[in-house]
Design a protein around this motif. Structure first.
Motif, PDB file in Angstrom:
ATOM      1  N   LEU A 210       0.105 -18.149  -0.441  1.00 35.21           N
ATOM      2  CA  LEU A 210       0.229 -17.837  -1.862  1.00 35.21           C
ATOM      3  C   LEU A 210      -0.198 -16.414  -2.170  1.00 35.21           C
ATOM      4  O   LEU A 210       0.437 -15.717  -2.967  1.00 35.21           O
ATOM      5  CB  LEU A 210      -0.620 -18.822  -2.674  1.00 35.21           C
ATOM      6  N   LYS A 211      -1.264 -15.941  -1.513  1.00 35.30           N
ATOM      7  CA  LYS A 211      -1.891 -14.676  -1.903  1.00 35.30           C
ATOM      8  C   LYS A 211      -1.496 -13.482  -1.046  1.00 35.30           C
ATOM      9  O   LYS A 211      -1.610 -12.337  -1.495  1.00 35.30           O
ATOM     10  CB  LYS A 211      -3.419 -14.824  -1.871  1.00 35.30           C
ATOM     11  N   GLN A 212      -1.068 -13.707   0.191  1.00 31.40           N
ATOM     12  CA  GLN A 212      -0.838 -12.577   1.090  1.00 31.40           C
ATOM     13  C   GLN A 212       0.656 -12.306   1.279  1.00 31.40           C
ATOM     14  O   GLN A 212       1.467 -13.228   1.282  1.00 31.40           O
ATOM     15  CB  GLN A 212      -1.513 -12.843   2.442  1.00 31.40           C
ATOM     16  N   HIS A 229     -18.080  -4.687  -4.765  1.00 28.87           N
ATOM     17  CA  HIS A 229     -16.724  -4.498  -5.289  1.00 28.87           C
ATOM     18  C   HIS A 229     -15.736  -5.344  -4.499  1.00 28.87           C
ATOM     19  O   HIS A 229     -16.034  -5.827  -3.409  1.00 28.87           O
ATOM     20  CB  HIS A 229     -16.299  -3.025  -5.175  1.00 28.87           C
ATOM     21  N   PHE A 230     -14.539  -5.490  -5.052  1.00 32.11           N
ATOM     22  CA  PHE A 230     -13.407  -6.070  -4.341  1.00 32.11           C
ATOM     23  C   PHE A 230     -12.355  -4.976  -4.183  1.00 32.11           C
ATOM     24  O   PHE A 230     -11.947  -4.344  -5.166  1.00 32.11           O
ATOM     25  CB  PHE A 230     -12.826  -7.256  -5.110  1.00 32.11           C
ATOM     26  N   THR A 231     -11.929  -4.755  -2.948  1.00 30.34           N
ATOM     27  CA  THR A 231     -11.015  -3.649  -2.659  1.00 30.34           C
ATOM     28  C   THR A 231      -9.728  -3.749  -3.475  1.00 30.34           C
ATOM     29  O   THR A 231      -9.272  -2.765  -4.078  1.00 30.34           O
ATOM     30  CB  THR A 231     -10.676  -3.624  -1.163  1.00 30.34           C
ATOM     31  N   GLY A 232      -9.123  -4.945  -3.479  1.00 26.27           N
ATOM     32  CA  GLY A 232      -7.869  -5.106  -4.193  1.00 26.27           C
ATOM     33  C   GLY A 232      -7.978  -4.756  -5.667  1.00 26.27           C
ATOM     34  O   GLY A 232      -7.094  -4.107  -6.235  1.00 26.27           O
ATOM     35  N   GLY A 246       6.604   7.066   1.783  1.00 24.11           N
ATOM     36  CA  GLY A 246       7.575   6.912   2.863  1.00 24.11           C
ATOM     37  C   GLY A 246       8.072   5.475   2.855  1.00 24.11           C
ATOM     38  O   GLY A 246       8.490   4.956   1.825  1.00 24.11           O
ATOM     39  N   GLY A 247       8.004   4.821   4.011  1.00 17.65           N
ATOM     40  CA  GLY A 247       8.443   3.432   4.097  1.00 17.65           C
ATOM     41  C   GLY A 247       7.335   2.425   3.908  1.00 17.65           C
ATOM     42  O   GLY A 247       7.565   1.218   4.033  1.00 17.65           O
ATOM     43  N   ALA A 248       6.123   2.907   3.610  1.00 18.34           N
ATOM     44  CA  ALA A 248       4.975   2.020   3.428  1.00 18.34           C
ATOM     45  C   ALA A 248       4.696   1.834   1.934  1.00 18.34           C
ATOM     46  O   ALA A 248       4.944   2.736   1.132  1.00 18.34           O
ATOM     47  CB  ALA A 248       3.747   2.587   4.118  1.00 18.34           C
ATOM     48  N   GLN A 249       4.170   0.680   1.581  1.00 20.29           N
ATOM     49  CA  GLN A 249       3.898   0.390   0.180  1.00 20.29           C
ATOM     50  C   GLN A 249       2.623  -0.441   0.043  1.00 20.29           C
ATOM     51  O   GLN A 249       2.363  -1.343   0.838  1.00 20.29           O
ATOM     52  CB  GLN A 249       5.061  -0.386  -0.437  1.00 20.29           C
ATOM     53  N   ILE A 250       1.829  -0.114  -0.980  1.00 20.52           N
ATOM     54  CA  ILE A 250       0.699  -0.978  -1.325  1.00 20.52           C
ATOM     55  C   ILE A 250       1.297  -2.258  -1.898  1.00 20.52           C
ATOM     56  O   ILE A 250       2.050  -2.223  -2.869  1.00 20.52           O
ATOM     57  CB  ILE A 250      -0.226  -0.305  -2.358  1.00 20.52           C
ATOM     58  N   ALA A 255      -3.148  -6.126  -3.344  1.00 21.35           N
ATOM     59  CA  ALA A 255      -3.354  -4.674  -3.262  1.00 21.35           C
ATOM     60  C   ALA A 255      -4.189  -4.243  -2.071  1.00 21.35           C
ATOM     61  O   ALA A 255      -4.253  -3.053  -1.758  1.00 21.35           O
ATOM     62  CB  ALA A 255      -3.998  -4.173  -4.551  1.00 21.35           C
ATOM     63  N   GLY A 256      -4.826  -5.178  -1.380  1.00 24.47           N
ATOM     64  CA  GLY A 256      -5.598  -4.828  -0.191  1.00 24.47           C
ATOM     65  C   GLY A 256      -4.753  -4.693   1.057  1.00 24.47           C
ATOM     66  O   GLY A 256      -5.252  -4.360   2.120  1.00 24.47           O
ATOM     67  N   PHE A 257      -3.438  -4.945   0.921  1.00 24.63           N
ATOM     68  CA  PHE A 257      -2.511  -4.874   2.052  1.00 24.63           C
ATOM     69  C   PHE A 257      -1.545  -3.714   1.858  1.00 24.63           C
ATOM     70  O   PHE A 257      -1.133  -3.414   0.737  1.00 24.63           O
ATOM     71  CB  PHE A 257      -1.689  -6.161   2.163  1.00 24.63           C
ATOM     72  N   ILE A 258      -1.176  -3.075   2.968  1.00 21.17           N
ATOM     73  CA  ILE A 258      -0.096  -2.092   2.970  1.00 21.17           C
ATOM     74  C   ILE A 258       1.023  -2.675   3.816  1.00 21.17           C
ATOM     75  O   ILE A 258       0.801  -3.057   4.974  1.00 21.17           O
ATOM     76  CB  ILE A 258      -0.552  -0.738   3.536  1.00 21.17           C
ATOM     77  N   VAL A 259       2.220  -2.746   3.246  1.00 18.33           N
ATOM     78  CA  VAL A 259       3.333  -3.401   3.936  1.00 18.33           C
ATOM     79  C   VAL A 259       4.404  -2.385   4.316  1.00 18.33           C
ATOM     80  O   VAL A 259       4.551  -1.338   3.682  1.00 18.33           O
ATOM     81  CB  VAL A 259       3.940  -4.520   3.058  1.00 18.33           C
ATOM     82  N   ASN A 260       5.131  -2.716   5.357  1.00 17.03           N
ATOM     83  CA  ASN A 260       6.236  -1.889   5.825  1.00 17.03           C
ATOM     84  C   ASN A 260       7.510  -2.394   5.164  1.00 17.03           C
ATOM     85  O   ASN A 260       8.061  -3.422   5.542  1.00 17.03           O
ATOM     86  CB  ASN A 260       6.343  -1.998   7.356  1.00 17.03           C
ATOM     87  N   VAL A 261       7.966  -1.678   4.145  1.00 18.56           N
ATOM     88  CA  VAL A 261       9.126  -2.141   3.381  1.00 18.56           C
ATOM     89  C   VAL A 261      10.417  -1.415   3.757  1.00 18.56           C
ATOM     90  O   VAL A 261      11.503  -1.882   3.412  1.00 18.56           O
ATOM     91  CB  VAL A 261       8.884  -1.994   1.857  1.00 18.56           C
TER      92      VAL A 261
END
Length: 299
Positions: A210-212, A229-232, A246-250, A255-261
């Motif tokens: 659900l969250k990731q 604190h909470f990073t996200g 570039g091809g990476a996105q928060i 928001a604590g993950f960076i994905v390859n889109v």
């Protein structure tokens, strides 16, 4: 170097100039000069001994889930332990080889009606990587159940470390300060109710889905949680969520993950990480430390 190792160990799968994009969870990274897949501790030791004799640099990767390999790749030999996957149970003690998947190991514990490992049922890494970084989730971490592990030192010696030897802290262990390979680890669990253990694992798996942002390649949680604190939330409050570099996105989902889109490079990831750190420092005077392991050479 390439031919000598391959000729010396015909029984071990050794690939030459292998793109690490084929193995990292971000689908980024340069090539490894050599990539080897030993099947057991003996083969792993033989490779390390040969590298020492031939003056070949070496390093080990776990499941390549919580790391970024720079676009210049890795010189020398990279050892992946993904063929070392045996997991055994004796009483309340679960012993797992370093290449065993953390998720698979939690299900072995479930089958044995042992509780304590449920927190890890959604962590995609390997046993070796999880022990190396004291992985954790949902109010549990490896140090809670750790009994001991066997290390292969750069000298060729095999040494057993106890929980006290590991000096566990948040996402840190003594192994991170050593040139060594975790070969296997032991976990002390407790008898539990099979139905209750399974129910908790299902709950945590559903929560993760659900969250990731599991629909995209990523390196998992990028930053350590800063105290207080909470990073996200910090990244959201800074207005950065959804930012593309570039091809990476928060991730717009977490928001604590960076994905390859869009065919991101490791450089895209690293530049975006640095940008996030700078903005959070400027806006909130909070220093974000990376949880993800960053290795390799610049392109």
């Amino acid at each position: 170097m390439n031919n000598e190792l391959k000729e010396r160990f015909p029984e071990i799968a050794i690939l030459v100039e292998e793109p690490l994009t084929n193995y990292t969870f971000t689908k980024t990274g340069g090539t490894a000069d050599l990539l080897a897949f030993p099947k057991n501790a003996e083969e792993t030791k033989a490779l390390v001994d040969a590298c020492r004799e031939l003056a070949i640099p070496w390093m080990v990767l776990g499941n390549a889930s919580n790391l970024i390999v720079k676009d210049g790749g890795i010189r020398g030999l990279v050892i992946m332990l993904t063929d070392m996957t045996e997991v055994t149970v004796e009483g309340n003690l679960v012993t797992a080889e370093a290449g065993a998947k953390l998720i698979d190991t939690t299900y072995v514990a479930l089958d044995a009606d042992l509780t304590g490992f449920e927190f890890a049922c959604g962590i995609p890494g390997s046993i070796g990587g999880a022990v190396f970084m004291n992985a954790g989730a949902y109010d549990g971490e490896i140090s809670d159940i750790f009994e001991s592990c066997d290390l292969l030192l750069a000298s060729g010696e095999i040494k057993t470390l106890t929980k006290e030897d590991m000096a566990f802290s948040y996402r840190h262990t003594a192994v991170q300060d050593m040139k060594a390979i975790i070969l296997r680890a032991r976990f002390r669990l407790a008898p539990g109710d099979h139905e209750q253990i399974g129910k908790r694992m299902t709950e945590l798996t559903d929560l993760r889905l659900l969250k990731q942002p599991l629909e995209y390649p990523s390196c998992g949680s990028v930053f350590k949680r800063p105290k207080g604190h909470f990073t996200g939330k910090l990244i959201q409050d800074a207005g950065l969520q959804g930012l593309k570099w570039g091809g990476a996105q928060i991730s717009e989902k977490h928001a604590g993950f960076i994905v390859n889109v869009d065919n991101a490079t490791a450089t895209d990831y690293l530049e975006l990480i640095a940008h996030i750190q700078a903005v959070i420092k400027e806006k909130f005077d909070v220093t974000l430390e990376t949880e993800v392991r960053i290795i390799g050479e610049e392109a």
